[in-house]
Design an enzyme around this catalytic site. Sequence first.
Site, PDB file in Angstrom:
ATOM      1  CB  THR A  11      -0.943   0.032   1.232  1.00 12.19           C
ATOM      2  OG1 THR A  11      -1.808   1.169   1.131  1.00 12.19           O
ATOM      3  CG2 THR A  11      -0.189   0.131   2.553  1.00 12.19           C
ATOM      4  CG  ASP A  72      -8.959  -3.002  -3.072  1.00 12.97           C
ATOM      5  OD1 ASP A  72      -8.111  -2.167  -3.437  1.00 12.97           O
ATOM      6  OD2 ASP A  72     -10.150  -2.973  -3.464  1.00 12.97           O
ATOM      7  CB  SER A  73     -10.636  -1.369   2.398  1.00 16.71           C
ATOM      8  OG  SER A  73      -9.535  -0.483   2.292  1.00 16.71           O
ATOM      9  CG  PHE A 153      -7.983   6.905   6.079  1.00 16.46           C
ATOM     10  CD1 PHE A 153      -7.847   5.894   7.020  1.00 16.46           C
ATOM     11  CD2 PHE A 153      -8.226   6.536   4.764  1.00 16.46           C
ATOM     12  CE1 PHE A 153      -7.954   4.553   6.665  1.00 16.46           C
ATOM     13  CE2 PHE A 153      -8.322   5.189   4.384  1.00 16.46           C
ATOM     14  CZ  PHE A 153      -8.190   4.203   5.347  1.00 16.46           C
ATOM     15  N   GLY A 154     -10.303   9.072   5.010  1.00 13.90           N
ATOM     16  CA  GLY A 154     -11.327   8.716   4.032  1.00 13.90           C
ATOM     17  C   GLY A 154     -12.727   9.112   4.481  1.00 13.90           C
ATOM     18  CG  ASP A 156     -12.640   6.561   9.187  1.00 21.70           C
ATOM     19  OD1 ASP A 156     -13.376   5.625   8.820  1.00 21.70           O
ATOM     20  OD2 ASP A 156     -11.432   6.411   9.438  1.00 21.70           O
ATOM     21  CE  LYS A 176     -10.772   3.164  10.529  1.00 15.01           C
ATOM     22  NZ  LYS A 176     -10.245   4.031   9.464  1.00 15.01           N
ATOM     23  NE  ARG A 182      -7.298  -0.951   6.510  1.00 10.82           N
ATOM     24  CZ  ARG A 182      -8.134   0.063   6.269  1.00 10.82           C
ATOM     25  NH1 ARG A 182      -8.469   0.906   7.236  1.00 10.82           N
ATOM     26  NH2 ARG A 182      -8.630   0.256   5.060  1.00 10.82           N
TER      27      ARG A 182
HETATM   28  P1  ITT Z   1      -3.593   1.504  -1.698  1.00 13.78           P
HETATM   29  O1  ITT Z   1      -4.325   0.990  -2.945  1.00 13.78           O
HETATM   30  O2  ITT Z   1      -2.232   2.037  -2.005  1.00 13.78           O
HETATM   31  O3  ITT Z   1      -3.611   0.494  -0.591  1.00 13.78           O
HETATM   32  P2  ITT Z   1      -5.894   3.286  -1.468  1.00 13.78           P
HETATM   33  O4  ITT Z   1      -6.283   4.314  -0.461  1.00 13.78           O
HETATM   34  O5  ITT Z   1      -5.993   3.686  -2.934  1.00 13.78           O
HETATM   35  O6  ITT Z   1      -4.412   2.787  -1.125  1.00 13.78           O
HETATM   36  P3  ITT Z   1      -7.998   1.342  -1.925  1.00 13.78           P
HETATM   37  O7  ITT Z   1      -7.824   1.289  -3.395  1.00 13.78           O
HETATM   38  O8  ITT Z   1      -8.227   0.074  -1.163  1.00 13.78           O
HETATM   39  O9  ITT Z   1      -6.730   2.006  -1.206  1.00 13.78           O
HETATM   40  O10 ITT Z   1      -9.175   2.372  -1.610  1.00 13.78           O
HETATM   41  C1  ITT Z   1      -9.645   2.459  -0.324  1.00 13.78           C
HETATM   42  C2  ITT Z   1     -10.559   3.673  -0.196  1.00 13.78           C
HETATM   43  O11 ITT Z   1     -11.720   3.265   0.548  1.00 13.78           O
HETATM   44  C3  ITT Z   1      -9.879   4.739   0.647  1.00 13.78           C
HETATM   45  O12 ITT Z   1      -9.169   5.655  -0.164  1.00 13.78           O
HETATM   46  C4  ITT Z   1     -11.067   5.377   1.356  1.00 13.78           C
HETATM   47  O13 ITT Z   1     -11.716   6.261   0.474  1.00 13.78           O
HETATM   48  C5  ITT Z   1     -11.989   4.168   1.584  1.00 13.78           C
HETATM   49  N1  ITT Z   1     -11.670   3.510   2.869  1.00 13.78           N
HETATM   50  C6  ITT Z   1     -11.115   2.261   3.033  1.00 13.78           C
HETATM   51  N2  ITT Z   1     -10.933   2.006   4.339  1.00 13.78           N
HETATM   52  C7  ITT Z   1     -11.360   3.088   5.007  1.00 13.78           C
HETATM   53  C8  ITT Z   1     -11.404   3.417   6.365  1.00 13.78           C
HETATM   54  O14 ITT Z   1     -10.914   2.612   7.309  1.00 13.78           O
HETATM   55  N3  ITT Z   1     -11.916   4.602   6.711  1.00 13.78           N
HETATM   56  C9  ITT Z   1     -12.384   5.444   5.774  1.00 13.78           C
HETATM   57  N4  ITT Z   1     -12.354   5.230   4.457  1.00 13.78           N
HETATM   58  C10 ITT Z   1     -11.842   4.043   4.067  1.00 13.78           C
END
Ligand code: ITT
Length: 201
Positions: A11, A72-73, A153-154, A156, A176, A182
């Site tokens: 990642t 991937d999330s 992040f994201g 949240d 969290k 996760r």
């Molecule tokens: P990598 O591919 O480099 O791991 P990424 O952030 O692009 O980083 P993903 O493609 O898995 O990862 O996209 C995950 C997105 O989903 C992330 O950018 C957030 O928008 C959301 N997300 C995933 N987990 C989250 C969390 O714990 N809290 C909030 N948003 C989350």
Amino acid sequence: MPTRPLLILATRNAHKTEEIRHILGDQFEVLDVTSFPDLPEIEETGTTFLENARLKALGISRHIDGWVLADDSGLEVDALGGAPGVWSSSFGGEEGNHAKNNERLMREMTGITERSARFRCTLVLAKNGVEKDFFTGTVKGRIAESPSGNGGFGYDPLFIPEGHFQTMADLGAVIKSTLSHRAEAIRALVAAIETGNWVSF
Ligand code: ITT
């Protein structure tokens, strides 16, 4: 202190790295691909979390020795037919721009009362280009009416986990790391390592 086994995270998301370190505690040394500048960028062309996690885990583990773990999330919102899902990180039009992603989510949810949602996480563990296993985690919840909180992040600031009245960003890192998608997936990974005899770290 004996050397800890090394886990390399496929990642570039520093928040994921920090959270996985926190959840695992000190049983592993956790680094991510930003510590290895020659590793390739992996394109996420899959249409499921598992496909994308596989692309990242296998793509990176072909280029580096040791155990590689990809995460991937994303967020699935029922009223949006499961969107943003695997496209969570670019929902607002710009890859990794969390503010734009949250703005679009707020816009799309205007006037909608059915606000159920879930975060999903799929982890793939691989070594030398071969997949060893995968693990999944989910946390159910709902989309808040307005963003709140500075943690995580994201999405949240817009996600209220089931059984709580505050957003994941309000609840903060310690809570969290006990209830997130996760955390559930990492617990499954740890259980497999502890009970199985297949991973010789
Ligand atoms: P990598 O591919 O480099 O791991 P990424 O952030 O692009 O980083 P993903 O493609 O898995 O990862 O996209 C995950 C997105 O989903 C992330 O950018 C957030 O928008 C959301 N997300 C995933 N987990 C989250 C969390 O714990 N809290 C909030 N948003 C989350």
